[in-house]
Scaffold this motif. Structure first.
Motif, PDB file in Angstrom:
ATOM      1  N   VAL A  36       2.479   8.295   1.255  1.00 35.96           N
ATOM      2  CA  VAL A  36       1.071   8.039   0.955  1.00 35.96           C
ATOM      3  C   VAL A  36       0.439   7.445   2.202  1.00 35.96           C
ATOM      4  N   HIS A  37      -0.751   7.896   2.544  1.00 36.14           N
ATOM      5  CA  HIS A  37      -1.539   7.263   3.614  1.00 36.14           C
ATOM      6  C   HIS A  37      -2.624   6.448   2.935  1.00 36.14           C
ATOM      7  N   LEU A  38      -2.478   5.152   2.999  1.00 33.09           N
ATOM      8  CA  LEU A  38      -3.389   4.233   2.322  1.00 33.09           C
ATOM      9  C   LEU A  38      -4.328   3.627   3.355  1.00 33.09           C
ATOM     10  N   ARG A  39      -5.593   4.047   3.284  1.00 29.82           N
ATOM     11  CA  ARG A  39      -6.618   3.565   4.207  1.00 29.82           C
ATOM     12  C   ARG A  39      -7.323   2.373   3.573  1.00 29.82           C
ATOM     13  N   GLY A  40      -7.099   1.185   4.109  1.00 32.42           N
ATOM     14  CA  GLY A  40      -7.707  -0.010   3.545  1.00 32.42           C
ATOM     15  C   GLY A  40      -9.219   0.036   3.525  1.00 32.42           C
ATOM     16  N   ASP A  41      -9.801   0.730   4.483  1.00 32.70           N
ATOM     17  CA  ASP A  41     -11.258   0.800   4.563  1.00 32.70           C
ATOM     18  C   ASP A  41     -11.873   1.482   3.342  1.00 32.70           C
ATOM     19  N   VAL A  42     -11.089   2.293   2.640  1.00 35.94           N
ATOM     20  CA  VAL A  42     -11.592   2.940   1.420  1.00 35.94           C
ATOM     21  C   VAL A  42     -12.073   1.892   0.434  1.00 35.94           C
ATOM     22  N   PHE A  43     -11.353   0.793   0.339  1.00 35.21           N
ATOM     23  CA  PHE A  43     -11.730  -0.249  -0.620  1.00 35.21           C
ATOM     24  C   PHE A  43     -13.010  -0.956  -0.198  1.00 35.21           C
ATOM     25  N   ALA A  77      -0.318  -0.559  -2.241  1.00 36.97           N
ATOM     26  CA  ALA A  77       0.886  -0.235  -1.471  1.00 36.97           C
ATOM     27  C   ALA A  77       2.138  -0.566  -2.272  1.00 36.97           C
ATOM     28  N   ARG A  78       2.134  -1.717  -2.906  1.00 40.72           N
ATOM     29  CA  ARG A  78       3.283  -2.127  -3.719  1.00 40.72           C
ATOM     30  C   ARG A  78       3.526  -1.119  -4.839  1.00 40.72           C
ATOM     31  N   ARG A  79       2.496  -0.675  -5.518  1.00 39.33           N
ATOM     32  CA  ARG A  79       2.638   0.283  -6.630  1.00 39.33           C
ATOM     33  C   ARG A  79       3.207   1.618  -6.140  1.00 39.33           C
ATOM     34  N   TYR A  80       2.669   2.134  -5.035  1.00 33.44           N
ATOM     35  CA  TYR A  80       3.190   3.393  -4.498  1.00 33.44           C
ATOM     36  C   TYR A  80       4.642   3.232  -4.056  1.00 33.44           C
ATOM     37  N   TYR A  81       4.941   2.112  -3.394  1.00 30.69           N
ATOM     38  CA  TYR A  81       6.317   1.857  -2.959  1.00 30.69           C
ATOM     39  C   TYR A  81       7.256   1.827  -4.163  1.00 30.69           C
ATOM     40  N   GLU A  82       6.867   1.110  -5.206  1.00 29.74           N
ATOM     41  CA  GLU A  82       7.708   1.011  -6.408  1.00 29.74           C
ATOM     42  C   GLU A  82       7.888   2.360  -7.090  1.00 29.74           C
ATOM     43  N   ALA A  83       6.964   3.298  -6.855  1.00 25.57           N
ATOM     44  CA  ALA A  83       7.086   4.650  -7.404  1.00 25.57           C
ATOM     45  C   ALA A  83       7.930   5.558  -6.504  1.00 25.57           C
ATOM     46  N   GLY A  84       8.487   4.994  -5.422  1.00 25.15           N
ATOM     47  CA  GLY A  84       9.404   5.762  -4.580  1.00 25.15           C
ATOM     48  C   GLY A  84       8.784   6.412  -3.364  1.00 25.15           C
ATOM     49  N   PHE A  85       7.574   6.037  -3.013  1.00 20.04           N
ATOM     50  CA  PHE A  85       6.913   6.617  -1.848  1.00 20.04           C
ATOM     51  C   PHE A  85       7.067   5.724  -0.627  1.00 20.04           C
ATOM     52  N   ASP A  86       7.123   6.360   0.546  1.00 20.93           N
ATOM     53  CA  ASP A  86       6.848   5.639   1.779  1.00 20.93           C
ATOM     54  C   ASP A  86       5.338   5.436   1.781  1.00 20.93           C
ATOM     55  N   VAL A  87       4.908   4.269   2.231  1.00 18.70           N
ATOM     56  CA  VAL A  87       3.476   3.979   2.245  1.00 18.70           C
ATOM     57  C   VAL A  87       3.074   3.648   3.678  1.00 18.70           C
ATOM     58  N   VAL A  88       2.137   4.412   4.196  1.00 18.38           N
ATOM     59  CA  VAL A  88       1.598   4.150   5.521  1.00 18.38           C
ATOM     60  C   VAL A  88       0.229   3.501   5.308  1.00 18.38           C
ATOM     61  N   VAL A  89       0.185   2.197   5.544  1.00 19.30           N
ATOM     62  CA  VAL A  89      -1.039   1.414   5.362  1.00 19.30           C
ATOM     63  C   VAL A  89      -1.705   1.291   6.723  1.00 19.30           C
ATOM     64  N   GLN A  90      -3.001   1.546   6.743  1.00 18.74           N
ATOM     65  CA  GLN A  90      -3.713   1.506   8.015  1.00 18.74           C
ATOM     66  C   GLN A  90      -5.036   0.784   7.814  1.00 18.74           C
ATOM     67  N   ASP A  91      -5.255  -0.234   8.643  1.00 13.21           N
ATOM     68  CA  ASP A  91      -6.501  -0.998   8.588  1.00 13.21           C
ATOM     69  C   ASP A  91      -6.554  -1.910   9.801  1.00 13.21           C
ATOM     70  N   ASN A  92      -7.650  -2.642   9.915  1.00 17.56           N
ATOM     71  CA  ASN A  92      -7.813  -3.632  10.971  1.00 17.56           C
ATOM     72  C   ASN A  92      -7.274  -4.963  10.478  1.00 17.56           C
ATOM     73  N   TYR A  93      -6.184  -5.410  11.054  1.00 21.09           N
ATOM     74  CA  TYR A  93      -5.624  -6.722  10.742  1.00 21.09           C
ATOM     75  C   TYR A  93      -5.605  -7.503  12.051  1.00 21.09           C
ATOM     76  N   TYR A  94      -6.634  -8.318  12.247  1.00 22.43           N
ATOM     77  CA  TYR A  94      -6.825  -9.032  13.505  1.00 22.43           C
ATOM     78  C   TYR A  94      -6.355 -10.465  13.380  1.00 22.43           C
ATOM     79  N   GLY A  95      -5.788 -10.972  14.463  1.00 22.70           N
ATOM     80  CA  GLY A  95      -5.403 -12.376  14.518  1.00 22.70           C
ATOM     81  C   GLY A  95      -4.502 -12.758  13.363  1.00 22.70           C
ATOM     82  N   PRO A  96      -4.775 -13.888  12.733  1.00 29.56           N
ATOM     83  CA  PRO A  96      -3.919 -14.370  11.644  1.00 29.56           C
ATOM     84  C   PRO A  96      -3.961 -13.478  10.402  1.00 29.56           C
ATOM     85  N   MET A  97      -4.913 -12.551  10.344  1.00 29.59           N
ATOM     86  CA  MET A  97      -4.985 -11.658   9.187  1.00 29.59           C
ATOM     87  C   MET A  97      -3.781 -10.708   9.132  1.00 29.59           C
ATOM     88  N   LEU A  98      -3.154 -10.428  10.271  1.00 33.88           N
ATOM     89  CA  LEU A  98      -1.955  -9.576  10.254  1.00 33.88           C
ATOM     90  C   LEU A  98      -0.835 -10.270   9.496  1.00 33.88           C
TER      91      LEU A  98
END
Length: 180
Positions: A36-43, A77-98
């Motif tokens: 799964v490609h999970l784009r955080g910006d979608v939210f 991401a947790r839900r997809y992972y628990e369903a057996g998928f690799d999850v590729v999460v992509q977003d801006n995680y700057y500084g301490p947000m990473l």
């Protein structure tokens, strides 16, 4: 190496805007057998009214919405992972947000990948791409603060002279353990 035999993981891809996150994340997900490609910006874009955009002078509401976006992304991401998928999460995680995002994924096998092409390459990519990410930011100061304040977690790749395909090959070699 047979990637079909590997346990699934979460790949957390970050970097400054125009560093290649979307392209690399999509290519990586396409090369994994069940991903799964999970784009955080979608939210962020799901907020129809009352959305506060992140900018250099962002207020508390913009940061509250950003933290909400990260929590929703981590939950998905947790839900997809628990369903057996690799999850590729992509977003801006700057500084301490990473680190905050990795904490939201605690207990899961998270591989952090930070794309960090040169500031000149980022400026050129921003100039030539269809979407514009730097509406409220100047490239150089944001890049410098990202490089200075973001904790050195995971694999940091200088992708200045790498194609997206070469970047994904490097991720496979350094993290996954071979080419699919």
């Amino acid at each position: 190496m047979d990637v079909n035999s590997l346990a699934n993981r979460i790949y957390l891809i970050t970097g400054v805007m125009a560093s290649g996150k979307s392209t690399v994340a999509q290519l990586l997900a396409e090369r994994l057998p069940r991903a799964v490609h999970l784009r955080g910006d979608v939210f962020r874009r799901m907020i129809v009214s009352g959305r506060e955009e992140m900018c250099q002078d962002a207020g508390e509401e913009a940061f509250r919405q950003l933290r909400l976006r990260y929590r929703i992304t981590a939950d998905a991401a947790r839900r997809y992972y628990e369903a057996g998928f690799d999850v590729v999460v992509q977003d801006n995680y700057y500084g301490p947000m990473l680190e905050a995002m990795t904490n939201l994924l605690e207990g899961l096998p998270v591989q952090v990948i930070v794309l960090c092409p040169s500031v000149e390459a980022v400026a050129e990519r921003e100039r030539t791409r269809g979407k514009k990410g730097y509406g409220g930011y100047d490239v150089a100061p944001l890049y410098e603060s990202f490089m200075r304040e973001t904790p050195r977690l995971g694999l940091w790749l200088d992708t200045t002279r790498m194609t997206p395909e070469e970047t994904v090959n490097r991720i496979f070699n350094d993290i996954i353990g071979g080419q699919p």
